[in-house]
Design a protein around this motif. Structure first.
Motif, PDB file in Angstrom:
ATOM      1  N   THR A  67      58.037  45.261  47.902  1.00 28.49           N
ATOM      2  CA  THR A  67      58.458  43.851  47.795  1.00 28.49           C
ATOM      3  C   THR A  67      56.918  43.096  47.322  1.00 28.49           C
ATOM      4  O   THR A  67      55.920  43.417  48.017  1.00 28.49           O
ATOM      5  CB  THR A  67      58.563  43.261  49.122  1.00 28.49           C
ATOM      6  N   VAL A  68      56.899  42.832  46.190  1.00 29.56           N
ATOM      7  CA  VAL A  68      55.788  42.239  45.528  1.00 29.56           C
ATOM      8  C   VAL A  68      55.768  40.787  45.400  1.00 29.56           C
ATOM      9  O   VAL A  68      56.854  40.135  44.885  1.00 29.56           O
ATOM     10  CB  VAL A  68      55.638  42.400  43.964  1.00 29.56           C
ATOM     11  N   PRO A  69      54.817  39.822  46.060  1.00 29.47           N
ATOM     12  CA  PRO A  69      54.696  38.489  45.937  1.00 29.47           C
ATOM     13  C   PRO A  69      55.034  37.829  44.435  1.00 29.47           C
ATOM     14  O   PRO A  69      54.756  38.569  43.324  1.00 29.47           O
ATOM     15  CB  PRO A  69      53.499  38.083  46.294  1.00 29.47           C
ATOM     16  N   THR A  70      55.966  36.791  44.565  1.00 29.50           N
ATOM     17  CA  THR A  70      56.232  36.151  42.934  1.00 29.50           C
ATOM     18  C   THR A  70      55.147  35.929  42.305  1.00 29.50           C
ATOM     19  O   THR A  70      54.966  36.118  41.103  1.00 29.50           O
ATOM     20  CB  THR A  70      57.022  34.933  43.379  1.00 29.50           C
ATOM     21  N   ASP A  71      54.018  35.582  42.983  1.00 27.18           N
ATOM     22  CA  ASP A  71      52.950  34.998  42.181  1.00 27.18           C
ATOM     23  C   ASP A  71      52.200  36.362  41.342  1.00 27.18           C
ATOM     24  O   ASP A  71      51.471  36.299  40.390  1.00 27.18           O
ATOM     25  CB  ASP A  71      51.781  34.472  42.977  1.00 27.18           C
ATOM     26  N   LEU A  72      52.505  37.538  42.204  1.00 25.29           N
ATOM     27  CA  LEU A  72      51.812  38.868  41.241  1.00 25.29           C
ATOM     28  C   LEU A  72      52.577  39.053  40.115  1.00 25.29           C
ATOM     29  O   LEU A  72      52.112  39.299  39.165  1.00 25.29           O
ATOM     30  CB  LEU A  72      51.934  39.786  42.618  1.00 25.29           C
ATOM     31  N   ALA A  73      53.938  38.817  40.218  1.00 30.75           N
ATOM     32  CA  ALA A  73      54.691  39.083  39.034  1.00 30.75           C
ATOM     33  C   ALA A  73      54.357  38.224  38.097  1.00 30.75           C
ATOM     34  O   ALA A  73      54.452  38.477  36.790  1.00 30.75           O
ATOM     35  CB  ALA A  73      56.100  39.109  39.492  1.00 30.75           C
ATOM     36  N   GLY A  74      54.155  36.844  38.384  1.00 33.89           N
ATOM     37  CA  GLY A  74      53.536  35.896  37.389  1.00 33.89           C
ATOM     38  C   GLY A  74      52.303  36.197  36.757  1.00 33.89           C
ATOM     39  O   GLY A  74      52.021  36.031  35.704  1.00 33.89           O
ATOM     40  N   ARG A  75      51.322  36.778  37.687  1.00 31.85           N
ATOM     41  CA  ARG A  75      49.980  37.130  36.843  1.00 31.85           C
ATOM     42  C   ARG A  75      50.196  38.251  36.118  1.00 31.85           C
ATOM     43  O   ARG A  75      49.405  38.397  34.907  1.00 31.85           O
ATOM     44  CB  ARG A  75      49.066  37.418  38.119  1.00 31.85           C
ATOM     45  N   ALA A  76      51.157  39.205  36.286  1.00 37.88           N
ATOM     46  CA  ALA A  76      51.288  40.308  35.591  1.00 37.88           C
ATOM     47  C   ALA A  76      51.612  39.810  34.159  1.00 37.88           C
ATOM     48  O   ALA A  76      51.637  40.241  32.960  1.00 37.88           O
ATOM     49  CB  ALA A  76      52.169  41.295  36.090  1.00 37.88           C
ATOM     50  N   ARG A  77      52.641  38.903  34.221  1.00 40.87           N
ATOM     51  CA  ARG A  77      53.262  38.374  32.981  1.00 40.87           C
ATOM     52  C   ARG A  77      52.126  37.436  32.159  1.00 40.87           C
ATOM     53  O   ARG A  77      51.897  37.668  30.749  1.00 40.87           O
ATOM     54  CB  ARG A  77      54.334  37.378  33.421  1.00 40.87           C
ATOM     55  N   THR A  78      51.358  36.877  32.959  1.00 40.77           N
ATOM     56  CA  THR A  78      50.303  36.265  32.132  1.00 40.77           C
ATOM     57  C   THR A  78      49.441  36.964  31.462  1.00 40.77           C
ATOM     58  O   THR A  78      48.914  36.831  30.230  1.00 40.77           O
ATOM     59  CB  THR A  78      49.542  35.321  33.277  1.00 40.77           C
ATOM     60  N   LEU A  79      49.058  38.181  32.209  1.00 44.20           N
ATOM     61  CA  LEU A  79      48.155  39.003  31.615  1.00 44.20           C
ATOM     62  C   LEU A  79      48.582  39.664  30.423  1.00 44.20           C
ATOM     63  O   LEU A  79      47.939  40.025  29.291  1.00 44.20           O
ATOM     64  CB  LEU A  79      47.638  40.350  32.522  1.00 44.20           C
ATOM     65  N   LEU A  80      50.071  40.116  30.330  1.00 42.78           N
ATOM     66  CA  LEU A  80      50.881  40.675  29.249  1.00 42.78           C
ATOM     67  C   LEU A  80      50.672  39.464  28.066  1.00 42.78           C
ATOM     68  O   LEU A  80      50.409  39.991  26.733  1.00 42.78           O
ATOM     69  CB  LEU A  80      51.985  41.105  29.402  1.00 42.78           C
ATOM     70  N   ASP A  81      51.088  38.492  28.445  1.00 40.94           N
ATOM     71  CA  ASP A  81      51.024  37.469  27.350  1.00 40.94           C
ATOM     72  C   ASP A  81      49.489  37.412  26.819  1.00 40.94           C
ATOM     73  O   ASP A  81      49.356  36.925  25.441  1.00 40.94           O
ATOM     74  CB  ASP A  81      51.476  36.078  27.871  1.00 40.94           C
ATOM     75  N   LEU A  82      48.498  37.172  27.504  1.00 37.58           N
ATOM     76  CA  LEU A  82      46.995  37.220  26.942  1.00 37.58           C
ATOM     77  C   LEU A  82      46.879  38.456  25.816  1.00 37.58           C
ATOM     78  O   LEU A  82      46.214  37.984  25.109  1.00 37.58           O
ATOM     79  CB  LEU A  82      46.279  37.248  28.027  1.00 37.58           C
ATOM     80  N   HIS A  83      47.423  39.456  26.062  1.00 43.83           N
ATOM     81  CA  HIS A  83      47.281  40.513  25.181  1.00 43.83           C
ATOM     82  C   HIS A  83      48.320  40.428  24.115  1.00 43.83           C
ATOM     83  O   HIS A  83      47.677  40.735  22.840  1.00 43.83           O
ATOM     84  CB  HIS A  83      47.579  41.995  25.900  1.00 43.83           C
ATOM     85  N   ALA A  84      49.223  39.697  24.094  1.00 46.45           N
ATOM     86  CA  ALA A  84      50.067  39.888  22.777  1.00 46.45           C
ATOM     87  C   ALA A  84      49.809  38.324  22.291  1.00 46.45           C
ATOM     88  O   ALA A  84      50.279  38.264  20.814  1.00 46.45           O
ATOM     89  CB  ALA A  84      51.571  39.488  23.500  1.00 46.45           C
ATOM     90  N   ALA A  85      49.062  37.461  22.569  1.00 46.87           N
ATOM     91  CA  ALA A  85      48.580  36.278  21.794  1.00 46.87           C
ATOM     92  C   ALA A  85      47.847  36.702  20.711  1.00 46.87           C
ATOM     93  O   ALA A  85      47.181  37.650  20.721  1.00 46.87           O
ATOM     94  CB  ALA A  85      48.017  35.375  22.836  1.00 46.87           C
ATOM     95  N   PRO A  86      48.072  35.983  19.652  1.00 50.16           N
ATOM     96  CA  PRO A  86      46.939  36.030  18.272  1.00 50.16           C
ATOM     97  C   PRO A  86      45.691  35.871  18.665  1.00 50.16           C
ATOM     98  O   PRO A  86      44.845  36.495  18.019  1.00 50.16           O
ATOM     99  CB  PRO A  86      47.604  35.051  17.512  1.00 50.16           C
ATOM    100  N   GLU A  87      45.311  35.053  19.809  1.00 54.13           N
ATOM    101  CA  GLU A  87      43.892  34.977  20.186  1.00 54.13           C
ATOM    102  C   GLU A  87      43.403  36.217  20.972  1.00 54.13           C
ATOM    103  O   GLU A  87      43.913  36.392  21.847  1.00 54.13           O
ATOM    104  CB  GLU A  87      43.542  33.763  20.947  1.00 54.13           C
ATOM    105  N   ILE A  88      42.404  36.671  20.453  1.00 56.10           N
ATOM    106  CA  ILE A  88      41.651  37.830  21.243  1.00 56.10           C
ATOM    107  C   ILE A  88      41.467  37.680  22.696  1.00 56.10           C
ATOM    108  O   ILE A  88      41.030  36.539  23.161  1.00 56.10           O
ATOM    109  CB  ILE A  88      40.427  38.348  20.505  1.00 56.10           C
ATOM    110  N   LEU A  89      41.729  38.445  23.360  1.00 48.77           N
ATOM    111  CA  LEU A  89      41.449  38.381  25.163  1.00 48.77           C
ATOM    112  C   LEU A  89      40.272  39.069  25.288  1.00 48.77           C
ATOM    113  O   LEU A  89      39.837  40.188  25.048  1.00 48.77           O
ATOM    114  CB  LEU A  89      42.696  39.212  25.843  1.00 48.77           C
ATOM    115  N   THR A  90      39.109  38.080  25.611  1.00 50.64           N
ATOM    116  CA  THR A  90      37.870  38.687  25.823  1.00 50.64           C
ATOM    117  C   THR A  90      37.576  38.879  27.389  1.00 50.64           C
ATOM    118  O   THR A  90      37.680  38.029  28.210  1.00 50.64           O
ATOM    119  CB  THR A  90      36.791  37.515  25.377  1.00 50.64           C
TER     120      THR A  90
END
Length: 264
Positions: free
Chosen positions: A4-27
């Motif tokens: 059981t993982v908190p909803t906010d943890l799943a949200g943070r994971a999705r945010t991190l993935l989106d940051l990698h997929a965005a055209p702007e580089i993740l620094t």
């Protein structure tokens, strides 16, 4: 059994993935303790990544899984709890069990991680990637694995560069096929080599490390198709360099820098 993982943890994971997929580089300016994490977060970071070398050094251990995993995870847990950002953990080669190490990292709130291949046989390295990704799925988290190949770091001095780059690409593609969202190739600093590997892996699939005095600016890396640039132990070395320089000036009869800010 599914964790059981908190909803906010799943949200943070999705945010991190989106940051990698965005055209702007993740620094990512890598952190090693709570105060370094808070300082980098306050500078405007969108996510944080820990540096295993820097955390080990903090406790007096050499790099290379010499710091006990329990101690390593405890520091990462403290970092996660101190900031409201997605955190990726460098868990080196996985401490002998990449899947279990990833599971334990997720339990302390980590949503991404680095995993070194150490140039193990490709089948073993792919199995390690698959184990980490499986741990994420079992936890209900889209774990953002930054699958690292040491093809450049471990290449012999006389190895043909084209063959070395080819091996990095071969391994990187295998890791992507195994489910890793991005591939980390340390040692990749030359413009044309970065372009070659980025083109071979695909848009927003390559991550590199910024080496002081050597690497290209983040803006140029972005134009080459790089998804992410991090700093590894170099941010800690920046801090330690400033400390040593200030201490030397003070011990020589001077004063501390007037530009010093109350960041803690």
């Amino acid at each position: 059994m599914t964790q059981t993982v908190p909803t906010d943890l799943a949200g943070r994971a999705r945010t991190l993935l989106d940051l990698h997929a965005a055209p702007e580089i993740l620094t990512l300016a890598n952190v090693w303790d709570v105060v370094s994490a808070q300082v980098v977060a306050a500078a405007g970071a969108h996510a944080l990544a820990t540096a295993s070398h820097a955390i080990a050094s903090t406790f007096g251990y050499p790099d290379g899984e010499n710091i006990p995993l329990e101690l390593h995870l405890d520091m990462v847990r403290r970092i996660v709890q101190a900031v409201d950002l997605p955190v990726s953990m460098d868990f080196e080669a996985g401490y002998g069990n990449p899947g279990e190490t990833a599971r334990r990292a997720i339990e302390v709130g980590v949503v991404g991680g680095n995993l070194e291949d150490g140039m193990r046989p490709l089948g073993e390295a792919v199995a390690a990637v698959e184990a980490v990704m499986a741990a994420g799925r079992e936890a209900g988290v889209t774990f953002v694995l930054n699958a690292r190949t040491d093809a450049l770091l471990r290449a012999g001095k006389d190895a043909p560069r084209s063959a070395v780059l080819g091996e990095a690409i071969r391994r990187g593609r295998a890791f992507l096929e195994a489910g890793a969202p991005v591939v980390f190739v340390p040692g990749l600093v030359a413009r044309e080599e970065i372009r070659e590997v980025a083109d071979a892996l695909g848009p927003q699939k390559l991550t590199v490390i910024s080496v002081p005095g050597v690497s290209l600016p983040a803006s140029e890396l972005q134009s080459l198709g790089v998804a992410r640039v991090s700093t590894g132990p170099f941010t800690q070395r920046v801090a330690l360099t400033a400390l040593q320089d200030a201490a030397a000036d003070l011990l020589a009869g001077g004063v501390l820098p007037a530009s010093t800010r109350p960041l803690n």
